[in-house]
Structure formats: structure tokens, C-alpha cells
Motif scaffolding. Structure first.
Motif, PDB file in Angstrom:
ATOM      1  N   PHE A  23       0.817  -1.220   0.000  1.00 48.65           N
ATOM      2  CA  PHE A  23       0.000   0.000   0.000  1.00 48.65           C
ATOM      3  C   PHE A  23       0.849   1.268   0.000  1.00 48.65           C
ATOM      4  O   PHE A  23       0.315   2.365  -0.139  1.00 48.65           O
ATOM      5  N   PHE A  24       2.181   1.130   0.148  1.00 47.44           N
ATOM      6  CA  PHE A  24       3.053   2.301   0.138  1.00 47.44           C
ATOM      7  C   PHE A  24       3.107   2.882  -1.277  1.00 47.44           C
ATOM      8  O   PHE A  24       3.321   2.148  -2.240  1.00 47.44           O
ATOM      9  N   GLU A  25       2.938   4.193  -1.380  1.00 49.87           N
ATOM     10  CA  GLU A  25       2.972   4.876  -2.673  1.00 49.87           C
ATOM     11  C   GLU A  25       4.150   5.829  -2.751  1.00 49.87           C
ATOM     12  O   GLU A  25       4.735   6.209  -1.734  1.00 49.87           O
ATOM     13  N   THR A  26       4.505   6.198  -3.971  1.00 49.45           N
ATOM     14  CA  THR A  26       5.480   7.263  -4.158  1.00 49.45           C
ATOM     15  C   THR A  26       4.866   8.591  -3.722  1.00 49.45           C
ATOM     16  O   THR A  26       3.656   8.696  -3.515  1.00 49.45           O
ATOM     17  N   ASP A  27       5.692   9.606  -3.611  1.00 49.77           N
ATOM     18  CA  ASP A  27       5.191  10.891  -3.108  1.00 49.77           C
ATOM     19  C   ASP A  27       4.372  11.652  -4.141  1.00 49.77           C
ATOM     20  O   ASP A  27       3.304  12.180  -3.831  1.00 49.77           O
ATOM     21  N   GLN A  28       4.878  11.707  -5.378  1.00 46.93           N
ATOM     22  CA  GLN A  28       4.243  12.569  -6.380  1.00 46.93           C
ATOM     23  C   GLN A  28       3.976  11.897  -7.722  1.00 46.93           C
ATOM     24  O   GLN A  28       3.236  12.441  -8.534  1.00 46.93           O
ATOM     25  N   ILE A  29       4.577  10.757  -7.998  1.00 45.89           N
ATOM     26  CA  ILE A  29       4.463  10.164  -9.326  1.00 45.89           C
ATOM     27  C   ILE A  29       3.035   9.680  -9.563  1.00 45.89           C
ATOM     28  O   ILE A  29       2.510   8.874  -8.785  1.00 45.89           O
ATOM     29  N   PRO A  30       2.374  10.146 -10.619  1.00 49.46           N
ATOM     30  CA  PRO A  30       0.978   9.735 -10.876  1.00 49.46           C
ATOM     31  C   PRO A  30       0.884   8.241 -11.192  1.00 49.46           C
ATOM     32  O   PRO A  30       1.812   7.632 -11.720  1.00 49.46           O
ATOM     33  N   MET A  31      -0.243   7.667 -10.853  1.00 47.13           N
ATOM     34  CA  MET A  31      -0.512   6.272 -11.190  1.00 47.13           C
ATOM     35  C   MET A  31      -0.954   6.186 -12.634  1.00 47.13           C
ATOM     36  O   MET A  31      -1.893   6.866 -13.060  1.00 47.13           O
ATOM     37  N   LEU A  32      -0.269   5.359 -13.420  1.00 48.69           N
ATOM     38  CA  LEU A  32      -0.611   5.200 -14.824  1.00 48.69           C
ATOM     39  C   LEU A  32      -1.788   4.238 -14.958  1.00 48.69           C
ATOM     40  O   LEU A  32      -1.863   3.221 -14.255  1.00 48.69           O
ATOM     41  N   GLU A  33      -2.694   4.551 -15.860  1.00 49.78           N
ATOM     42  CA  GLU A  33      -3.924   3.765 -15.968  1.00 49.78           C
ATOM     43  C   GLU A  33      -3.653   2.311 -16.348  1.00 49.78           C
ATOM     44  O   GLU A  33      -4.337   1.411 -15.881  1.00 49.78           O
ATOM     45  N   TRP A  34      -2.646   2.070 -17.196  1.00 43.50           N
ATOM     46  CA  TRP A  34      -2.395   0.702 -17.615  1.00 43.50           C
ATOM     47  C   TRP A  34      -1.791  -0.146 -16.491  1.00 43.50           C
ATOM     48  O   TRP A  34      -1.689  -1.361 -16.611  1.00 43.50           O
ATOM     49  N   MET A  35      -1.435   0.519 -15.369  1.00 36.60           N
ATOM     50  CA  MET A  35      -0.945  -0.214 -14.214  1.00 36.60           C
ATOM     51  C   MET A  35      -2.038  -0.517 -13.192  1.00 36.60           C
ATOM     52  O   MET A  35      -1.755  -1.110 -12.140  1.00 36.60           O
ATOM     53  N   ARG A  36      -3.265  -0.137 -13.481  1.00 37.33           N
ATOM     54  CA  ARG A  36      -4.356  -0.332 -12.527  1.00 37.33           C
ATOM     55  C   ARG A  36      -4.571  -1.793 -12.116  1.00 37.33           C
ATOM     56  O   ARG A  36      -5.011  -2.051 -11.001  1.00 37.33           O
TER      57      ARG A  36
END
Length: 227
Positions: free
Chosen positions: A144-157
Motif C-alpha cells: 500500500f506504500f505509494e510514491t510521493d508525487q508520481i501519478p498512477m498510470l492507468e495501464w498499471m491499474r
């Protein structure tokens, strides 16, 4: 023999080209993002808030990927003042000993890299202090840990269902940028084994030593001779 790597056969040239292209793409993306952000900041008074973190990730990938590639082409710097005093057989033994030590270290690096990355991919790290003795299935996942600012790409959903139990990511999960850790460590181990094998087969006299200064002097001398 200098030990400098030369790709052999069409497959070797293709693989070598892919690796060099990957390094060039990483460097190019870093330069492009930095340039675009400078223009946006000083000309349009704006910026890509996520670009700095992306550049840091790309730089990390470039460095770690480049370490294994430098082993491949014997571009790492080293000191061979002592080994040059040895006989050819002595240099080979010294090179093989250095290769064995580096292989041992690379194995430890692979374990550490997996143990660092695995929880972020909802996978179990290994047990054992030095070498894997099993899988720690009780370890707490960090998917559940995310990067600080990098947007989530839709193809990685799809990753949301695979490793995050259906929870939606607002930013890119850390398992993506951290993926270079196990990849690079395995590549480093593989390249060290290759370099050591070249010494064993008498195709090289050194594991990693690069003679950049000597090569530069030779290039200048050749230019002066008009070669």
C-alpha cells in the motif's frame, strides 16, 4: 589481452545494443524532464510537480543498471599495480580470487535486494542472515506504500487487484521504482560470473580494471600520428 568486452555473434550484438539503448533512454528521459521543467518554471511560472521524483527514480535505475553493464564491458576502475608484478599464472589466480569474492558479495546483494523489494510487491522476504533459508510468510506487506508525487498510470491499474487487495492507488506504488533492486542485483551477479569466466578461459587478464588514462594517451598518440 586487455579484457575489453566485444560482443560476439548477432545475438551478442543485439543484446549489447538493447542494453546501451536502455541506458541512453534513461539518460535521455532524465535530461528531457529536467529541461522541460526548467522551461516551465522560468518561462511559464509553472512546473511538473512529479518530475523531480521521476528524475530521481530514473537516475537510480541508470546507476544500478549501469553497474552491471560496466562489469560487462570492464569499465569499472581498479588498481592493478600489484597484480601486474605477478606472473601470468599469478594474475589469473588473483583475478579468479577477486571474482570469487565479488560473486559472494553479489549473492548477498541479491538476497538483500529481494528482501527490500518483496514486501512492497506483497511477496515474502527471505529468512536467514547471510543466505536464504526460507520465506518469511509472516512479514508485513507494504504494497500500500505509494510514491510521493508520481501519478498512477492507468495501464498499471491491474496492480490494485494483484497486490493491493482491490484498493485504489492515488500515486504509483513504490514496488515499481524499487523493482530495479532485484533486477540490477541479479544482472550484477550474472555479469560478474561472466567476467570471472572470461578470466578462467584466458580471454581476459582482469576482472574489472579499466585503463582509461592509458587508452586516452594511446588515442592522442594515434591522432598525432594521423592514424
Amino acid at each position: 589481452m586487455s579484457g575489453k568486452y566485444e560482443p560476439k555473434g548477432p545475438v551478442g550484438h543485439i543484446v549489447n545494443g538493447i542494453e546501451e539503448t536502455a541506458i541512453a533512454v534513461l539518460l535521455g528521459l532524465m535530461t528531457m524532464l529536467t529541461f522541460i521543467n526548467v522551461i516551465l518554471r522560468y518561462v511559464f511560472n509553472s512546473s511538473l510537480i512529479w518530475s523531480l521524483e521521476v528524475v530521481l527514480v530514473l537516475f537510480s535505475w541508470l546507476v544500478l543498471f549501469g553497474v552491471s553493464y560496466a562489469f560487462k564491458v570492464t569499465a569499472h576502475l581498479g588498481v592493478d599495480a600489484v597484480t601486474n608484478l605477478l606472473s601470468p599464472k599469478g594474475r589469473k589466480i588473483a583475478g579468479l580470487f577477486a571474482g570469487a569474492v565479488c560473486i559472494f558479495y553479489a549473492v548477498l546483494l541479491c538476497k538483500g535486494a529481494w528482501d527490500q523489494w518483496a514486501p512492497f510487491a506483497d511477496l515474502p522476504p527471505t529468512t536467514g542472515t547471510w543466505f536464504p533459508t526460507g520465506l518469511d510468510t509472516e512479514a508485513r506487506g507494504r504494497s500500500f506504500f505509494e510514491t510521493d508525487q508520481i501519478p498512477m498510470l492507468e495501464w498499471m491499474r491491474p496492480l490494485e487487484d494483484w497486490i493491493n487487495y482491490g484498493e485504489r492507488y492515488s500515486k504509483m506504488p513504490r514496488m515499481i521504482p524499487y523493482l530495479i533492486l532485484p533486477i540490477a542485483s541479479v544482472l550484477i551477479l550474472f555479469r560478474i560470473c561472466q567476467a570471472t569466466w572470461r578470466i578462467w578461459k584466458d580471454e581476459a587478464t582482469s576482472l574489472i580494471v579499466s585503463h582509461e588514462a592509458e587508452d586516452a594517451v594511446d588515442d592522442v598518440a594515434a591522432m598525432n600520428r594521423g592514424d
